[in-house]
Design a protein around this motif. Structure first.
Motif: not given
Length: 169
Positions: A101-112
């Protein structure tokens, strides 16, 4: 004049009155001089004690404020954690992998991350894989040593030390 200077002046005067020249001073003059130096020392000590109490009270106030701020910070961090978990659950349940959105960004990131079970330590020792273990420096348990020394036990390299601590009230 500083407390150090006043103390030195007092000691110098005591040395002077023990000398030949000092023995010629009338007793009244010696008494008056010693009293005036002692009064100045006591006044200086009282002023320093008041300064100490003032600084001590300020330090306690700062400590209390730090605790209050720490509590507030932890509350905010916990709220952030709950909100992040709430978003995580909502994204998983709706099948969204990304949201911008104009105010935020959400996403998944893979980690170990490495997770170690309870039996790992025993396995590493039995198989000679000490390279997988972190060795920590032992340090003295002063509380337990103090208890034993108070009961009269002799412990080489350890002793109870009694100190004189100045109390200012």
């Amino acid at each position: 004049m500083t407390l150090y200077e006043l103390s030195q002046k007092y000691l110098d005067f005591l040395s002077f009155i023990e000398s030949e020249e000092g023995e010629m001073l009338p007793d009244e003059a010696v008494k008056d001089t010693l009293e005036s130096i002692q009064e100045a020392i006591e006044d200086k000590m009282d002023n320093i004690a008041c300064l100490y109490k003032n600084l001590s009270a300020e330090a306690e106030a700062i400590k209390a404020e730090e605790k209050r701020l720490e509590t507030r910070r932890k509350s905010k961090e916990n709220t952030c954690k709950r909100l992040k978990n709430y978003l995580y659950s909502a994204m998983l349940s709706t099948g969204k992998k990304k949201l911008e959105t104009p105010r935020s960004a959400l996403s998944f990131r893979t980690s170990r991350s490495v997770e170690v079970e309870d039996g790992f330590l025993a396995w590493a020792k039995e198989t000679g894989r000490e390279d997988l273990l972190v060795q920590q420096e032992p340090k003295a348990n002063k509380t337990e040593i103090g208890v034993l020394l108070k009961t009269g036990e002799v412990i080489p390299g350890a002793q109870l030390v009694e100190r004189q601590n100045l109390q200012i009230k």
